[in-house]
Design a protein around this motif. Structure first.
Motif, PDB file in Angstrom:
ATOM      1  N   UNK A 169       0.841  -1.197   0.000  1.00 21.07           N
ATOM      2  CA  UNK A 169       0.000   0.000   0.000  1.00 21.07           C
ATOM      3  C   UNK A 169       0.877   1.247   0.000  1.00 21.07           C
ATOM      4  N   UNK A 170       2.011   1.167   0.668  1.00 23.45           N
ATOM      5  CA  UNK A 170       2.987   2.259   0.654  1.00 23.45           C
ATOM      6  C   UNK A 170       3.852   2.186  -0.601  1.00 23.45           C
ATOM      7  N   UNK A 171       4.285   0.978  -0.942  1.00 22.46           N
ATOM      8  CA  UNK A 171       5.223   0.798  -2.050  1.00 22.46           C
ATOM      9  C   UNK A 171       4.640   1.264  -3.389  1.00 22.46           C
ATOM     10  N   UNK A 172       3.422   0.850  -3.719  1.00 21.57           N
ATOM     11  CA  UNK A 172       2.877   1.179  -5.040  1.00 21.57           C
ATOM     12  C   UNK A 172       2.747   2.683  -5.276  1.00 21.57           C
ATOM     13  N   UNK A 173       2.154   3.469  -4.367  1.00 21.42           N
ATOM     14  CA  UNK A 173       2.090   4.917  -4.628  1.00 21.42           C
ATOM     15  C   UNK A 173       3.466   5.577  -4.701  1.00 21.42           C
ATOM     16  N   UNK A 174       4.418   5.135  -3.864  1.00 22.10           N
ATOM     17  CA  UNK A 174       5.714   5.818  -3.942  1.00 22.10           C
ATOM     18  C   UNK A 174       6.443   5.443  -5.223  1.00 22.10           C
ATOM     19  N   UNK A 175       6.215   4.232  -5.729  1.00 20.00           N
ATOM     20  CA  UNK A 175       6.771   3.888  -7.034  1.00 20.00           C
ATOM     21  C   UNK A 175       6.039   4.659  -8.132  1.00 20.00           C
TER      22      UNK A 175
END
Length: 525
Positions: free
Chosen positions: A244-250
């Motif tokens: 949930x954190x990884x996808x938006x920051x990518x």
């Protein structure tokens, strides 16, 4: 007074996004202070700031819970999604503006509850995980932990329904699914996971309060409960929460890399359907690697070792896409790009050092050591934080209509980047060499790591200097920075086609997307 009233009662998605940013940055400051207190305590053997281990546990609880639930997830799925998604898809606002405003105030209520930790007589000391049986027998206020998680989780569910509806039904005329920015796809994937897994976390934390205050026995093994039930429920949410954190920051990173390399996203469809959606599909099948040393049956450990290793495939597809986007690009190195490249480096270090933790035979020896702390901070905490900083710098001209100082932006970046590596590379090294256990408030049993502990504490000060420079740069830039053009980066994305800052409704009339339009239709300079 009228200005304050406008902001308090606003339903404009851009102002809601900025409110999320203000709240999440404030939460980051508090969580950062907790980290500095812990590093000060660990800078030397014996009591430094406190002789009470419970006080240290409160700092550790506040740091973890606030950093993840109060900063990273709200900054990415609250600020970035709110501000950018309607602008990127050509919508005048979100589907449910009042519900959107309600979600941000739920988030603020959660942050206020978390801050009460420092004023109530019985603060929570259950870390961010809330593991029973300790959370059900401690004198700390477990109910405060439960209610904080429920409030912020409910805000996430509301936001998920809102944004999935917005993207599905409010795209500009001519904007097909394959013309969406990668960031939009990353938000779709993130909110799909939130809607699936947040109710599981809510159930878990509610049951520990039932056990403690109502006398139920879900997790008390002395009367028939099972503590592993909680751990399974908690990590069934909390490992997907990494993505949930990884996808938006990518997603933020992909927008920045494409813009400053003036290249289209490499293998766009592979990155979206194989990378983004591959992560969404596999994310719910990897939680057991957090329980490898908790008495899991071998067949389950081996199966989830395979799925944990397997999720590196969609992550690898996205990584190849990012590197390919840079290939032969006309790269410039403004502050957002520096943060973007720094995020990519930190993420690669964190991702590669995470592979050993998927393997059962290695994790048995590493799982409770500083190696895990270093890896986790590389792959999510620091990489995610720097991606958020990159996004704020990238959209700063759009949000404020002004420019920050490039010089101080770059100085802040180098302090943050260097400090992060000083701390977390040292952590991983110490964890492998000595097996130094994590979560201990003193290290008297490991006097050989005194120098490394001091070095890590110095690294924390370096990061604090970098963030202070960054925060001051934002404040001064917003207050009296030079006027920015509507599209200072030369981006092809739709949010840069309106004035800066955008008016209420975003465009004078709804935009129409041409058949050959693409958010990454760059030509070489």
């Amino acid at each position: 007074m009228s200005v304050i009233k406008e902001w308090v009662f606003t339903t404009d998605h851009k102002r809601v996004g900025i409110l999320y940013l203000i709240g999440s940055v404030a939460a980051f400051v508090v969580a950062g202070i907790m980290a500095l207190l812990m590093r000060a305590e660990l800078s030397a053997i014996g009591p430094t700031l406190t002789a009470n281990p419970t006080t240290y546990n409160v700092w550790l609880y506040a740091h973890g819970a606030i950093m993840i639930l109060g900063f990273q997830i709200p900054a990415l799925t609250g600020f970035a999604a709110n501000y950018c998604i309607p602008l990127m898809i050509g919508a005048k606002d979100v589907a449910f503006p009042r519900l959107n405003a309600f979600s941000v105030w739920l988030f603020y209520m959660g942050v206020i509850l978390a801050l009460l930790t420092f004023v109530i007589p019985d603060p929570p000391d259950v870390l961010w995980t809330g593991y029973p049986p300790y959370s059900t027998i401690t004198t700390g206020n477990t109910a405060l932990y439960t209610f904080t998680v429920l409030l912020i989780g409910f805000a996430s569910i509301i936001a998920g329904v809102n944004f999935l509806t917005t993207i599905a039904y409010m795209r500009a005329q001519g904007m097909t699914w394959n013309k969406l920015n990668f960031f939009v796809w990353s938000i779709i994937g993130s909110f799909v996971m939130q809607l699936i897994y947040v109710p599981v976390l809510g159930t878990a934390v509610l049951l520990i309060s039932f056990d403690k205050y109502l006398g139920t026995n879900f997790f008390d093994p002395t009367i028939g409960g099972d503590v592993l039930t909680y751990q399974n429920l908690f990590w069934f949410y909390s490992h997907p929460a990494v993505y949930v954190i990884f996808l938006p920051f990518i997603g933020i990173l992909m927008e920045i890399l494409a813009t400053f390399a003036k290249n289209p996203v490499f293998n766009y469809k592979v990155a979206v359907y194989g990378g983004c959606w591959g992560i969404v599909i596999i994310s719910g099948e990897v939680w057991i690697h957090h329980l490898y040393v908790s008495g899991m049956p071998d067949w389950l450990r081996i199966g989830q070792m395979v799925t944990t290793l397997l999720i590196s495939v969609p992550v690898g597809l996205i990584t190849i896409s990012m590197v390919g986007t840079l290939y032969k690009g006309s790269i410039t190195f403004e502050t957002p790009m520096l943060y973007g490249l720094g995020t990519l480096v930190l993420f690669l270090i964190g991702g590669l050092t995470g592979i050993p933790l998927a393997v059962t035979s290695l994790t048995v020896n590493l799982s409770e050591t500083y190696y895990v702390v270093g890896h986790f901070h590389y792959v999510m905490a620091v990489a995610g934080t720097m991606a958020i900083f990159a996004g704020v710098y990238y959209w700063f001209p759009k949000m404020t209509g002004k420019m920050y100082s490039e010089l101080w932006g770059k100085i802040g970046f180098w302090f943050t980047f260097v400090g992060a590596n000083v701390i977390f590379w040292t952590m991983m090294d110490v964890g492998v060499r000595t097996g130094l256990p994590r979560r201990y408030y003193d290290f008297a049993a490991f006097p050989q790591v005194a120098n490394e502990q001091y070095i890590m504490s110095v690294g924390a000060i370096i990061i604090a200097i970098g963030f202070t420079i960054t925060l001051l740069n934002w404040i001064i830039g917003a207050a009296r920075g030079p006027k920015a053009s509507d599209n200072p980066w030369g981006s092809m994305s739709l949010e840069w086609t309106t004035v800066s800052p955008p008016p209420h409704g975003n465009w004078p009339k709804p935009p129409v997307v041409a058949e050959d339009w693409n958010p990454y239709a760059y030509t070489k300079r």
